[in-house]
Design a protein around this motif. Structure first.
Motif, mmCIF file in Angstrom:
data_model
loop_
_atom_site.group_PDB
_atom_site.id
_atom_site.type_symbol
_atom_site.label_atom_id
_atom_site.label_comp_id
_atom_site.label_asym_id
_atom_site.label_seq_id
_atom_site.Cartn_x
_atom_site.Cartn_y
_atom_site.Cartn_z
ATOM 1 N N PRO A 30 -3.346 -7.353 7.480
ATOM 2 C CA PRO A 30 -2.229 -7.368 8.437
ATOM 3 C C PRO A 30 -0.870 -7.659 7.796
ATOM 4 C CG PRO A 30 -4.117 -8.564 9.306
ATOM 5 C CD PRO A 30 -4.421 -8.272 7.866
ATOM 6 N N GLN A 31 -0.874 -8.386 6.675
ATOM 7 C CA GLN A 31 0.390 -8.774 6.055
ATOM 8 C C GLN A 31 0.910 -7.730 5.074
ATOM 9 O OE1 GLN A 31 -2.528 -9.680 5.035
ATOM 10 N NE2 GLN A 31 -2.489 -9.380 2.815
ATOM 11 N N VAL A 32 0.152 -6.675 4.827
ATOM 12 C CA VAL A 32 0.513 -5.718 3.786
ATOM 13 C C VAL A 32 1.754 -4.909 4.183
ATOM 14 C CG1 VAL A 32 -0.797 -3.702 4.572
ATOM 15 C CG2 VAL A 32 -0.502 -4.105 2.130
ATOM 16 N N LYS A 33 2.549 -4.567 3.189
ATOM 17 C CA LYS A 33 3.727 -3.725 3.402
ATOM 18 C C LYS A 33 3.372 -2.295 3.013
ATOM 19 C CE LYS A 33 8.553 -3.075 2.023
ATOM 20 N NZ LYS A 33 9.669 -3.584 1.174
ATOM 21 N N VAL A 34 3.520 -1.383 3.940
ATOM 22 C CA VAL A 34 3.195 0.025 3.687
ATOM 23 C C VAL A 34 4.469 0.770 3.298
ATOM 24 C CG1 VAL A 34 2.282 2.163 4.654
ATOM 25 C CG2 VAL A 34 1.272 -0.036 5.303
ATOM 26 N N VAL A 35 4.434 1.435 2.157
ATOM 27 C CA VAL A 35 5.578 2.234 1.709
ATOM 28 C C VAL A 35 5.116 3.671 1.525
ATOM 29 C CG1 VAL A 35 6.737 0.311 0.576
ATOM 30 C CG2 VAL A 35 5.124 1.691 -0.720
ATOM 31 N N HIS A 36 6.072 4.586 1.601
ATOM 32 C CA HIS A 36 5.749 6.004 1.520
ATOM 33 C C HIS A 36 6.077 6.560 0.138
ATOM 34 C CE1 HIS A 36 5.022 5.679 5.712
ATOM 35 N NE2 HIS A 36 6.301 5.620 6.066
ATOM 36 N N VAL B 86 0.867 -1.179 0.000
ATOM 37 C CA VAL B 86 0.000 0.000 0.000
ATOM 38 C C VAL B 86 0.903 1.230 0.000
ATOM 39 C CG1 VAL B 86 -1.657 1.369 1.314
ATOM 40 C CG2 VAL B 86 -1.946 -1.103 1.152
ATOM 41 N N LEU B 87 0.677 2.112 -0.955
ATOM 42 C CA LEU B 87 1.471 3.338 -1.071
ATOM 43 C C LEU B 87 0.711 4.488 -0.422
ATOM 44 C CD1 LEU B 87 3.914 4.869 -2.315
ATOM 45 C CD2 LEU B 87 2.506 5.214 -4.350
ATOM 46 N N THR B 88 1.350 5.180 0.502
ATOM 47 C CA THR B 88 0.701 6.285 1.202
ATOM 48 C C THR B 88 1.609 7.509 1.209
ATOM 49 O OG1 THR B 88 1.606 5.961 3.431
ATOM 50 C CG2 THR B 88 -0.216 4.542 2.775
ATOM 51 N N GLU B 89 1.048 8.629 1.643
ATOM 52 C CA GLU B 89 1.828 9.851 1.850
ATOM 53 C C GLU B 89 2.132 10.013 3.338
ATOM 54 O OE1 GLU B 89 -0.027 13.236 0.108
ATOM 55 O OE2 GLU B 89 0.600 12.679 -1.917
ATOM 56 N N LYS B 90 2.428 8.897 3.978
ATOM 57 C CA LYS B 90 2.752 8.861 5.409
ATOM 58 C C LYS B 90 1.564 9.308 6.254
ATOM 59 C CE LYS B 90 6.684 9.734 8.460
ATOM 60 N NZ LYS B 90 7.907 10.536 8.701
ATOM 61 N N ASP B 91 0.376 8.942 5.790
ATOM 62 C CA ASP B 91 -0.851 9.246 6.525
ATOM 63 C C ASP B 91 -1.054 8.147 7.566
ATOM 64 O OD1 ASP B 91 -3.563 9.385 7.369
ATOM 65 O OD2 ASP B 91 -4.060 10.532 5.562
ATOM 66 N N GLU B 92 -0.904 8.496 8.843
ATOM 67 C CA GLU B 92 -0.970 7.493 9.906
ATOM 68 C C GLU B 92 -2.326 6.790 9.945
ATOM 69 O OE1 GLU B 92 1.407 6.404 11.755
ATOM 70 O OE2 GLU B 92 2.927 7.809 11.022
ATOM 71 N N SER B 93 -3.394 7.535 9.681
ATOM 72 C CA SER B 93 -4.726 6.924 9.712
ATOM 73 C C SER B 93 -4.865 5.880 8.616
ATOM 74 C CB SER B 93 -5.802 8.005 9.547
ATOM 75 O OG SER B 93 -5.775 8.911 10.631
ATOM 76 N N LEU B 94 -4.363 6.194 7.417
ATOM 77 C CA LEU B 94 -4.431 5.244 6.311
ATOM 78 C C LEU B 94 -3.521 4.048 6.566
ATOM 79 C CD1 LEU B 94 -5.386 4.376 3.550
ATOM 80 C CD2 LEU B 94 -3.673 5.887 2.520
ATOM 81 N N ILE B 95 -2.364 4.301 7.149
ATOM 82 C CA ILE B 95 -1.441 3.206 7.465
ATOM 83 C C ILE B 95 -2.087 2.236 8.454
ATOM 84 C CG2 ILE B 95 0.746 2.635 8.585
ATOM 85 C CD1 ILE B 95 1.850 5.282 7.479
ATOM 86 N N ASN B 96 -2.678 2.778 9.517
ATOM 87 C CA ASN B 96 -3.318 1.926 10.526
ATOM 88 C C ASN B 96 -4.493 1.154 9.937
ATOM 89 O OD1 ASN B 96 -1.514 2.879 12.437
ATOM 90 N ND2 ASN B 96 -2.886 4.497 13.158
ATOM 91 N N GLU C 49 9.930 16.479 1.947
ATOM 92 C CA GLU C 49 10.307 16.614 3.349
ATOM 93 C C GLU C 49 11.807 16.866 3.485
ATOM 94 O OE1 GLU C 49 8.272 16.572 6.097
ATOM 95 O OE2 GLU C 49 6.679 16.691 4.606
ATOM 96 N N ILE C 50 12.599 16.198 2.651
ATOM 97 C CA ILE C 50 14.051 16.399 2.693
ATOM 98 C C ILE C 50 14.393 17.841 2.351
ATOM 99 C CG2 ILE C 50 16.233 15.807 1.563
ATOM 100 C CD1 ILE C 50 15.182 12.952 1.291
ATOM 101 N N LEU C 51 13.781 18.351 1.271
ATOM 102 C CA LEU C 51 14.052 19.727 0.865
ATOM 103 C C LEU C 51 13.558 20.723 1.912
ATOM 104 C CD1 LEU C 51 13.158 19.592 -2.939
ATOM 105 C CD2 LEU C 51 15.423 19.742 -1.916
ATOM 106 N N LYS C 52 12.472 20.382 2.584
ATOM 107 C CA LYS C 52 11.886 21.290 3.570
ATOM 108 C C LYS C 52 12.774 21.444 4.792
ATOM 109 C CE LYS C 52 7.741 21.897 6.421
ATOM 110 N NZ LYS C 52 6.405 21.324 6.755
#
Length: 209
Positions: free
Chosen positions: A189-195, A172-182, A203-206
């Motif tokens: 339960p077995q899914v791998k969450v990537v950002h 599952v690809l997310t924008e680091k949304d904790e609600s979506l990750i949870n 975020e690095i540039l910021k």
């Protein structure tokens, strides 16, 4: 009422009067059979034109960085972020954001050929169908970004997967949304969450300034 156009097709140009003392002229010398440039006053009251104002400079720079820019566009980085990266590497780069937008447009046209985006999608779906590789697209609309709302959508998607006999998603690809990750990990339960790499780069540039 229609009127005839008297345009000659020539592009209208203009220059600003800033009182620059520079003065030069050309003169034809019959003795030598040639034109010569004569500079009467070589001084200026302004600096030289910036490289970014000269299209030939921008085209040359764009050609040098073509592969790098194309790779960043392939990663879905926005043009202004690409410009920030190029300026970090070379503060004097003449490339503008508009040059990146134009390059992206040309790359998209090259990918699509003579097809519209919708025609390109239909072609991709047809090719997947010919290879017996299904291609699914789904949309979900929610009123907020709470975990319960995400779970409602994902549980419906999981039910659809089951009805179609599809295996559960591995990633599952997310924008680091904790609600979506949870919610994703609760439904699968077995899914791998990537950002999303675009968000990570932002975020690095910021925070790296």
């Amino acid at each position: 009422m229609a009127t005839a156009s008297h345009s000659t097709g020539a592009r209208k140009t203009r220059s600003r009067r800033i009182g620059c003392p520079f003065k030069a002229g050309i003169r034809f010398y019959k003795t030598f059979g040639e034109w010569r440039l004569i500079v009467h006053d070589p001084s200026h009251n302004h600096g030289g034109a910036s490289a970014s104002s000269l299209p030939s400079f921008r085209r040359a720079a764009l050609k040098r960085h073509h592969n790098q820019i194309a790779a960043m566009l392939h990663q879905s980085l926005p043009p202004r972020q690409i410009i920030s990266i190029l300026e970090f590497q070379d503060p004097n780069t003449p490339i503008r954001a508009r040059d990146i937008y134009n390059l992206r447009h040309r790359l998209d046209l090259g990918l699509l050929g003579d097809r519209t985006p919708v025609e390109g999608l239909i072609t991709a779906l047809s090719e997947n169908d010919a290879r017996n590789q299904p291609f699914f697209i789904g949309f979900g609309f929610i009123s907020d970004k709470r975990e319960a709302s995400y779970r409602f959508i994902l549980e419906g998607l999981a039910e659809l997967y089951t009805r179609l006999g599809l295996p559960s998603p591995l990633t599952v690809l997310t924008e680091k949304d904790e609600s979506l990750i949870n919610a994703s990990q609760a439904v699968w339960p077995q899914v791998k969450v990537v950002h999303c790499i675009t968000r990570i780069n932002k975020e690095i540039l910021k925070y790296a300034k």
